[in-house]
Structures are given as structure tokens and as C-alpha cells.
Design a protein around this motif. Structure first.
Motif, PDB file in Angstrom:
ATOM      1  N   UNK A   1       7.117  -2.274  -1.773  1.00  0.00           N
ATOM      2  CA  UNK A   1       5.698  -2.517  -2.025  1.00  0.00           C
ATOM      3  C   UNK A   1       5.197  -3.710  -1.212  1.00  0.00           C
ATOM      4  N   UNK A   2       5.960  -4.802  -1.221  1.00  0.00           N
ATOM      5  CA  UNK A   2       5.539  -5.993  -0.490  1.00  0.00           C
ATOM      6  C   UNK A   2       5.569  -5.770   1.019  1.00  0.00           C
ATOM      7  N   UNK A   3       6.515  -4.958   1.502  1.00  0.00           N
ATOM      8  CA  UNK A   3       6.558  -4.700   2.947  1.00  0.00           C
ATOM      9  C   UNK A   3       5.318  -3.935   3.393  1.00  0.00           C
ATOM     10  N   UNK A   4       4.866  -2.993   2.574  1.00  0.00           N
ATOM     11  CA  UNK A   4       3.643  -2.244   2.897  1.00  0.00           C
ATOM     12  C   UNK A   4       2.434  -3.160   2.808  1.00  0.00           C
ATOM     13  N   UNK A   5       2.408  -4.010   1.782  1.00  0.00           N
ATOM     14  CA  UNK A   5       1.292  -4.948   1.613  1.00  0.00           C
ATOM     15  C   UNK A   5       1.174  -5.871   2.818  1.00  0.00           C
ATOM     16  N   UNK A   6       2.291  -6.400   3.298  1.00  0.00           N
ATOM     17  CA  UNK A   6       2.247  -7.305   4.449  1.00  0.00           C
ATOM     18  C   UNK A   6       1.812  -6.570   5.718  1.00  0.00           C
TER      19      UNK A   6
ATOM     20  N   UNK B   1     -14.713   2.845   8.931  1.00  0.00           N
ATOM     21  CA  UNK B   1     -14.372   3.703   7.794  1.00  0.00           C
ATOM     22  C   UNK B   1     -13.459   4.871   8.161  1.00  0.00           C
ATOM     23  N   UNK B   2     -13.316   5.182   9.432  1.00  0.00           N
ATOM     24  CA  UNK B   2     -12.474   6.316   9.815  1.00  0.00           C
ATOM     25  C   UNK B   2     -11.065   5.892  10.230  1.00  0.00           C
ATOM     26  N   UNK B   3     -10.706   4.649   9.992  1.00  0.00           N
ATOM     27  CA  UNK B   3      -9.375   4.186  10.355  1.00  0.00           C
ATOM     28  C   UNK B   3      -8.349   4.785   9.388  1.00  0.00           C
ATOM     29  N   UNK B   4      -7.724   5.853   9.810  1.00  0.00           N
ATOM     30  CA  UNK B   4      -6.818   6.600   8.939  1.00  0.00           C
ATOM     31  C   UNK B   4      -5.535   5.831   8.654  1.00  0.00           C
ATOM     32  N   UNK B   5      -5.128   4.940   9.555  1.00  0.00           N
ATOM     33  CA  UNK B   5      -3.887   4.199   9.340  1.00  0.00           C
ATOM     34  C   UNK B   5      -3.992   3.289   8.121  1.00  0.00           C
ATOM     35  N   UNK B   6      -5.107   2.568   8.019  1.00  0.00           N
ATOM     36  CA  UNK B   6      -5.279   1.666   6.888  1.00  0.00           C
ATOM     37  C   UNK B   6      -5.368   2.450   5.587  1.00  0.00           C
ATOM     38  N   UNK B   7      -6.104   3.548   5.593  1.00  0.00           N
ATOM     39  CA  UNK B   7      -6.205   4.396   4.403  1.00  0.00           C
ATOM     40  C   UNK B   7      -4.842   4.923   3.995  1.00  0.00           C
ATOM     41  N   UNK B   8      -4.072   5.367   4.977  1.00  0.00           N
ATOM     42  CA  UNK B   8      -2.738   5.905   4.708  1.00  0.00           C
ATOM     43  C   UNK B   8      -1.822   4.853   4.108  1.00  0.00           C
ATOM     44  N   UNK B   9      -1.895   3.620   4.610  1.00  0.00           N
ATOM     45  CA  UNK B   9      -1.055   2.548   4.093  1.00  0.00           C
ATOM     46  C   UNK B   9      -1.411   2.196   2.649  1.00  0.00           C
ATOM     47  N   UNK B  10      -2.700   2.206   2.342  1.00  0.00           N
ATOM     48  CA  UNK B  10      -3.122   1.887   0.977  1.00  0.00           C
ATOM     49  C   UNK B  10      -2.655   2.959   0.006  1.00  0.00           C
ATOM     50  N   UNK B  11      -2.733   4.215   0.424  1.00  0.00           N
ATOM     51  CA  UNK B  11      -2.218   5.308  -0.403  1.00  0.00           C
ATOM     52  C   UNK B  11      -0.719   5.142  -0.625  1.00  0.00           C
ATOM     53  N   UNK B  12       0.000   4.813   0.434  1.00  0.00           N
ATOM     54  CA  UNK B  12       1.450   4.619   0.356  1.00  0.00           C
ATOM     55  C   UNK B  12       1.795   3.443  -0.544  1.00  0.00           C
ATOM     56  N   UNK B  13       1.012   2.362  -0.456  1.00  0.00           N
ATOM     57  CA  UNK B  13       1.220   1.195  -1.311  1.00  0.00           C
ATOM     58  C   UNK B  13       1.090   1.566  -2.777  1.00  0.00           C
ATOM     59  N   UNK B  14       0.027   2.305  -3.092  1.00  0.00           N
ATOM     60  CA  UNK B  14      -0.210   2.684  -4.496  1.00  0.00           C
ATOM     61  C   UNK B  14       0.922   3.568  -5.023  1.00  0.00           C
ATOM     62  N   UNK B  15       1.319   4.557  -4.254  1.00  0.00           N
ATOM     63  CA  UNK B  15       2.373   5.483  -4.690  1.00  0.00           C
ATOM     64  C   UNK B  15       3.687   4.752  -4.909  1.00  0.00           C
ATOM     65  N   UNK B  16       4.032   3.866  -3.984  1.00  0.00           N
ATOM     66  CA  UNK B  16       5.267   3.098  -4.129  1.00  0.00           C
ATOM     67  C   UNK B  16       5.214   2.210  -5.368  1.00  0.00           C
ATOM     68  N   UNK B  17       4.049   1.619  -5.602  1.00  0.00           N
ATOM     69  CA  UNK B  17       3.878   0.708  -6.739  1.00  0.00           C
ATOM     70  C   UNK B  17       4.014   1.446  -8.076  1.00  0.00           C
ATOM     71  N   UNK B  18       3.413   2.624  -8.197  1.00  0.00           N
ATOM     72  CA  UNK B  18       3.442   3.311  -9.485  1.00  0.00           C
ATOM     73  C   UNK B  18       4.723   4.120  -9.700  1.00  0.00           C
ATOM     74  N   UNK B  19       5.370   4.551  -8.617  1.00  0.00           N
ATOM     75  CA  UNK B  19       6.629   5.297  -8.774  1.00  0.00           C
ATOM     76  C   UNK B  19       7.754   4.386  -9.259  1.00  0.00           C
ATOM     77  N   UNK B  20       7.751   3.156  -8.811  1.00  0.00           N
ATOM     78  CA  UNK B  20       8.690   2.134  -9.260  1.00  0.00           C
ATOM     79  C   UNK B  20      10.152   2.572  -9.173  1.00  0.00           C
TER      80      UNK B  20
END
Length: 282
Positions: free
Chosen positions: A138-143, A111-130
Motif C-alpha cells: 500500500x505504501x509503495x503505491x502511495x509513494x 482528467x484523462x491521465x489514466x495512470x494516476x487513476x489506475x494507481x488510485x484504484x490499485x491503492x484502494x484494492x490493496x488497502x481493502x484486501x489486506x
């Protein structure tokens, strides 16, 4: 079994679903449920309490948890929080199954893996900013997230007990997957039962026991979920959306929509268009 099966529909044009957790205002409880998708909760602010297979896992800002396929879980959100949820259909991992449609990730110890948390936050922001070209970003972050899950989190040896438990729920999962692939058709219970080698009565009982819902209502839930997505993400007419998603008429669709959401689909579309990007992360 006092838990429900959750229907998960990926976002339009993407092999996943990402959104802000609906219990962000606090004083929220999501009762026991399960789904076939892999689900990751990344807490950005506040806290959440997870209960997975009778074990409690409290999360605070900066932590995340992975919920595996067919893993029974519930969520308590006593206070306000900002949490991004990423749901990934099981089929995205099919090249890495350790048994028949079986894969497990270490979901509670990391649960303390900050990299995965950071990537998910980045994915969401990229997805909604469009912004221009957001689909590729978005797909590059997802992969990258998928790569980390397979490389660092996948459990390569599964216990037979875990596999047996998963298979009990996987039977219904295969049926509901078939329904999602054919929901636009006139899909009768008798035809579905015959396809999977069951009697009508047995399949009906299976839905009541494991999904806590009858077959007809579940099929309508699938149709409504896809119609709702089309309503918010396309400029198709209400009539076209209704017919494209298995409803007999636009009138029937509008009536069912208003019954479920308390608002007509045309009004819902207008309100959502006005909201714009209000929920984007700063």
C-alpha cells in the motif's frame, strides 16, 4: 461565505485516507466545502459533476480530478457511480511548498491521465484486501502516486491572489490542526484562543463564519471521528476508546455516538465486522 470546512482524519497507520465515494448510489449532492488536504477523485464507473471555484468539471469513467487545499468545491452525483477518493494531508507535501504552506496541483486539465487513476484504484484494492504484507505494498503505491503528483502535476509558480485566498482559510486550518493534535486533552476555547493570540469571542466567530459550526461541536466531531476509527480498527473496549479520545466516560461516548449515528457503538462494531470486505473492488 456559504460553505463548510470538512474534517479529514487519515486511516489508521497510514498518512492518507482512501475510500469509496459516499454518493455511489446516485441522486446525491455534496454542498460547497473545503479542507486542507489534497483530494483526488478517480471515477471507475458512472459519472460525477464537480464545481470548483464556480467552474463546472464533469467526469466520466476513467477520469480523475485533483482538489487543492482550501479550494471551495461541491459535487453532484445524479447517477450511480463507483469512485475512489484519496485524501492526502497537506503536511505530506511540506518539502515542496512554493510559499507559506502553499502548494497547487493542476487538477482540472489532467482528467484523462489514466495512470494516476489506475494507481488510485490499485491503492484502494490493496488497502481493502489486506493480504499478508499489504502495508508495504500500500505504501509503495502511495509513494508512486506522490512522486507523480510532484513530478507531473505541481504548479511551481502561484499567483499572489491565489496565495492570499488560501491564507484566509489557512488561519482556521492551523487552529483545527492544533485541535487534532490535542483533542485528547481538556481543550478549552479560552486556552486555544490564547495560544493563537485571539480573544475567545473572535475565535468563536471564526468557527461560525468559516466552519459553520461552533467550537465545542467541532471538537466533539474530532473526538468522534477518531473514536469511530478506533471502534472499527481495534479490539479496544468501548470504555477504553471513549477515554483514549477525550470523552469523560463510556456512557457519554455511547450516548453521543447513538445521537449521531442512530446506533450504539457496540452494535456498529458488530455490523461492520459482519460486512467484512464487501466493498472491495473486484
Amino acid at each position: 461565505m456559504e460553505f463548510q470546512h470538512e474534517l479529514i482524519i487519515p486511516d489508521e497507520g497510514f498518512p492518507f485516507k482512501v475510500f469509496l465515494f459516499e454518493g455511489g448510489n446516485g441522486n446525491y449532492v455534496r454542498e460547497k466545502h473545503w479542507h486542507t488536504s489534497i483530494e483526488i477523485f478517480a471515477v471507475l464507473a458512472g459519472s460525477l459533476d464537480f464545481f470548483v471555484n464556480k467552474e463546472e468539471y464533469p467526469l466520466k469513467a476513467g477520469e480523475q480530478i485533483i482538489i487543492n487545499s482550501n479550494e471551495i468545491h461541491s459535487i453532484h452525483a445524479p447517477e450511480k457511480n463507483q469512485t475512489v477518493v484519496l485524501q492526502i494531508p497537506l503536511k505530506q507535501f511540506e518539502n515542496y511548498f512554493t510559499a507559506q504552506r502553499f502548494i497547487r496541483f493542476r487538477g482540472q486539465e489532467e482528467t484523462t491521465d489514466k495512470k494516476l487513476t489506475s494507481l488510485i484504484k490499485k491503492l484502494y484494492k490493496t488497502y481493502v484486501d489486506r493480504e499478508t504484507g499489504y502495508e508495504f505494498k500500500t505504501m509503495s503505491i502511495f509513494y508512486e502516486i506522490m512522486y507523480i503528483l510532484i513530478r507531473d502535476y505541481r504548479v511551481t509558480e502561484a499567483k499572489e491572489k491565489e496565495i492570499r485566498h488560501s491564507r484566509r482559510l489557512d488561519v482556521l486550518s492551523k487552529i483545527t490542526t492544533y485541535m487534532r493534535e490535542h483533542y485528547k486533552e481538556d481543550l478549552k476555547l479560552s486556552e486555544l484562543a490564547a495560544t493563537f493570540g485571539y480573544s475567545d469571542a473572535y475565535l468563536s466567530r471564526m468557527f461560525q463564519k468559516y466552519a459553520k459550526i461552533n467550537y465545542k461541536t467541532y471538537l466533539q466531531d474530532i473526538r468522534m471521528a477518531y473514536a469511530y476509527r478506533d471502534l472499527l480498527n481495534t479490539d479496544h473496549t468501548i470504555s477504553q476508546i471513549a477515554l483514549d479520545n477525550g470523552f469523560c466516560s463510556s456512557r457519554g461516548f455511547s450516548g453521543e455516538f447513538q445521537k449521531r449515528y442512530g446506533i450504539l457503538p457496540s452494535e456498529m462494531r458488530r455490523q461492520e465486522n459482519q460486512k467484512g470486505q464487501k466493498n472491495a473492488i473486484e
